[in-house]
Design a protein around this motif. Structure first.
Motif, PDB file in Angstrom:
ATOM      1  N   TYR A  84      -8.530  -5.398   4.352  1.00 27.99           N
ATOM      2  CA  TYR A  84      -7.345  -4.960   5.094  1.00 27.99           C
ATOM      3  C   TYR A  84      -7.615  -3.785   6.022  1.00 27.99           C
ATOM      4  O   TYR A  84      -6.731  -3.377   6.774  1.00 27.99           O
ATOM      5  N   TYR A 134       2.534   1.829  -3.468  1.00 26.43           N
ATOM      6  CA  TYR A 134       1.611   2.355  -4.465  1.00 26.43           C
ATOM      7  C   TYR A 134       1.294   3.824  -4.192  1.00 26.43           C
ATOM      8  O   TYR A 134       1.235   4.642  -5.130  1.00 26.43           O
ATOM      9  N   PHE A 152       0.837  -1.208   0.000  1.00 26.81           N
ATOM     10  CA  PHE A 152       0.000   0.000   0.000  1.00 26.81           C
ATOM     11  C   PHE A 152       0.867   1.252   0.000  1.00 26.81           C
ATOM     12  O   PHE A 152       0.568   2.225  -0.711  1.00 26.81           O
ATOM     13  N   GLU A 153       1.929   1.270   0.787  1.00 27.35           N
ATOM     14  CA  GLU A 153       2.804   2.442   0.861  1.00 27.35           C
ATOM     15  C   GLU A 153       3.528   2.673  -0.462  1.00 27.35           C
ATOM     16  O   GLU A 153       3.666   3.812  -0.921  1.00 27.35           O
ATOM     17  N   VAL A 171      -4.872   5.384  -1.152  1.00 29.36           N
ATOM     18  CA  VAL A 171      -4.628   4.447  -2.245  1.00 29.36           C
ATOM     19  C   VAL A 171      -5.842   4.361  -3.168  1.00 29.36           C
ATOM     20  O   VAL A 171      -5.700   4.331  -4.394  1.00 29.36           O
ATOM     21  N   GLN A 172      -7.061   4.315  -2.601  1.00 27.49           N
ATOM     22  CA  GLN A 172      -8.273   4.243  -3.435  1.00 27.49           C
ATOM     23  C   GLN A 172      -8.414   5.475  -4.314  1.00 27.49           C
ATOM     24  O   GLN A 172      -8.809   5.387  -5.485  1.00 27.49           O
ATOM     25  N   PHE A 216      -5.480   3.596   3.290  1.00 20.13           N
ATOM     26  CA  PHE A 216      -6.385   2.897   2.367  1.00 20.13           C
ATOM     27  C   PHE A 216      -7.133   3.898   1.487  1.00 20.13           C
ATOM     28  O   PHE A 216      -7.237   3.718   0.265  1.00 20.13           O
ATOM     29  N   LEU A 239      -4.820  -4.102  -3.347  1.00 19.42           N
ATOM     30  CA  LEU A 239      -4.966  -2.657  -3.149  1.00 19.42           C
ATOM     31  C   LEU A 239      -6.429  -2.233  -3.082  1.00 19.42           C
ATOM     32  O   LEU A 239      -6.775  -1.250  -2.424  1.00 19.42           O
ATOM     33  N   VAL A 278      -4.044  -2.327   7.512  1.00 16.74           N
ATOM     34  CA  VAL A 278      -3.731  -1.030   6.901  1.00 16.74           C
ATOM     35  C   VAL A 278      -4.564   0.057   7.569  1.00 16.74           C
ATOM     36  O   VAL A 278      -5.739  -0.153   7.881  1.00 16.74           O
TER      37      VAL A 278
END
Length: 461
Positions: A225, A185, A182-183, A252-253, A249, A220, A244
């Motif tokens: 998560y 991305y 996640f980080e 990222v979305q 989160f 992702l 996460v």
């Protein structure tokens, strides 16, 4: 008589006595021998449901019928061929068109008479009812299990180990790589770069031998998560410990959505970038089929393809209704689209609870005489609550970012006149700009199989 034998088992039926592939073949070969028929081909359909005709061996048999290789299709039972009344009609008409007869070895049917057709249709209707009724019972049973706190099954996602029911533990060694994914991305790495990096570091995925970009993309988008459990339309928030943070989160979305839209603008298909599969939430891609000169939109997640013209016509009809009736527009805006990840009421409740906790810790911090807890401990607790509060406020801001009222949205749309004519006269670029200006996201729902009805849910820009 040139006979084609068609045998089929679904996954659930493979263990049932009498329905195995070898069992069906043995009976049908003996039946052909007793009738002095020549078997020209055996079509063995393994692990396939009869709910539609989208089966490899079924399609192969239909092509061979068209090539005049077959005089009669023989099955062990009718439900081996189909469990759908509509599909049965299509098959019988197809057989008639190429003068092919149909026979069941264990049932008596005569498809050359009206009475025989009625009888076979009734049997197929009962088979379809049985399949649909079973599906409803299974779905109800799974929902009941979830309501009782029982997990329906399936393997544990990377980073978790689900034990009995919803009891689970975080696998720390895997969880740290989930956070890293996640980080990375959020910092600008793409799916392929992330999967390549994991493979270079020799980090092993849960099931496959190596990481690939599709696995990374799926992780992702997966709100499991952040503690959310989904099964179809059943959603449970705060179901299990999160790996996460909510703020990461949401970040990222937002980036996924932004990147997808940027890519979509470069494509030539009007709905690419806003159209998603309602069944698995995967984006649908436009494909031009040179054989029938049509555009289709395909979900590679659950392998569904839909005629683009059907989607567009349905969409334009919906726009027509939206722009001609303010009452209809207002009735649809709020209910037509459901957010995929954020429960605003739940977030507000959490913020209220955090504020109450902070008040208590502040009281202890200020009470120097009767407070047995060290100042360092109190300071740490208050900082943790402040961080949690910041995370939740970030999510709330993202969820409430659209400040335009439904009435204002209607005023923007109502000036469009004769949407079908406007759309048909526009070029591909203008069509795309028009649809993307009106809709932020579209969710498409359709059962597998040809000629199945489709429905759309949407979120307006």
């Amino acid at each position: 008589m040139r006979v084609a034998i068609y045998v089929r088992v679904s996954t659930q039926e493979q263990a049932k006595e009498g329905f195995s592939i070898p069992g069906q073949l043995e009976s049908l070969r003996a039946f052909c021998k007793s009738q002095s028929w020549d078997i020209v081909e055996e079509y063995k359909e393994e692990g396939r449901s009869a709910k539609d005709l989208d089966r490899p061996k079924m399609q192969e048999m239909m092509r061979d019928i068209k090539k005049n290789k077959i005089d009669l299709v023989l099955v062990y039972k009718l439900d081996r061929l189909t469990r759908s009344v509509l599909d049965l009609y299509q098959l019988l008409n197809y057989f008639d068109e190429y003068e092919v007869k149909f026979r069941s070895a264990t049932e008596v049917y005569d498809t050359t008479t009206a009475m025989g057709r009625l009888f076979i249709t009734l049997v197929a209707a009962l088979a379809q009812w049985e399949r649909e009724n079973l599906a409803e019972r299974v779905k109800f049973g799974i929902h009941q299990m979830i309501d009782e706190g029982k997990r329906p099954g399936g393997h544990s996602p990377y980073g978790y180990k689900f034990k009995k029911n919803f009891d689970c533990e975080i696998i720390e060694e895997e969880a740290k790589w989930v956070i890293k994914i996640f980080e990375w991305y959020a910092d600008g790495f793409g799916y392929r770069k992330i999967s390549d990096r994991l493979n270079e570091l020799n980090i092993k995925p849960r099931i496959a031998e190596k990481w690939n970009h599709n696995t990374v993309y799926g992780m992702l988008r997966n709100d499991i998560y952040i503690g959310v459990y989904r099964w179809g339309d059943k959603v449970i928030y705060n179901n299990h410990p999160a790996i996460v943070s909510n703020s990461l989160f949401v970040k990222v979305q937002k980036k996924l959505k932004s990147n997808h839209k940027n890519l979509a603008r470069k494509g030539k298909f009007p709905l690419t970038g806003i159209l998603q599969c309602g069944h698995c939430s995967e984006p649908m891609s436009g494909i031009f089929d040179a054989r029938d000169k049509k555009t289709y939109y395909r979900c590679f997640g659950c392998n569904r393809s839909t005629d683009g013209k059907k989607i567009t016509n349905l969409l334009l009809d919906e726009i027509e209704k939206l722009i001609t009736s303010k009452d209809y527009f207002l009735s649809q805006v709020d209910k037509n689209y459901q957010p995929l990840t954020v429960n605003i009421d739940e977030i507000r409740k959490k913020l209220e609870k955090i504020n109450q906790q902070k008040e208590k810790w502040y009281s202890l911090f200020l009470d120097e005489e009767d407070n047995p807890i060290p100042k360092e401990t109190l300071y740490k607790k208050i900082n943790e609550l402040n961080q949690a509060e910041d995370d939740l406020k970030t999510i709330l801001q993202e969820a409430e970012i659209d400040e335009e009222t439904p009435e204002e949205k209607f005023e923007k749309l109502k000036n469009i006149k004769n949407i079908h004519l406007v759309y048909d006269e526009a070029d591909a670029f203008e069509q795309k700009e028009l649809l993307h200006a009106i809709f932020e996201e579209l969710l498409l729902y359709r059962d597998k199989g040809r000629n199945k009805p489709i429905t759309l849910k949407y979120k307006l820009n």
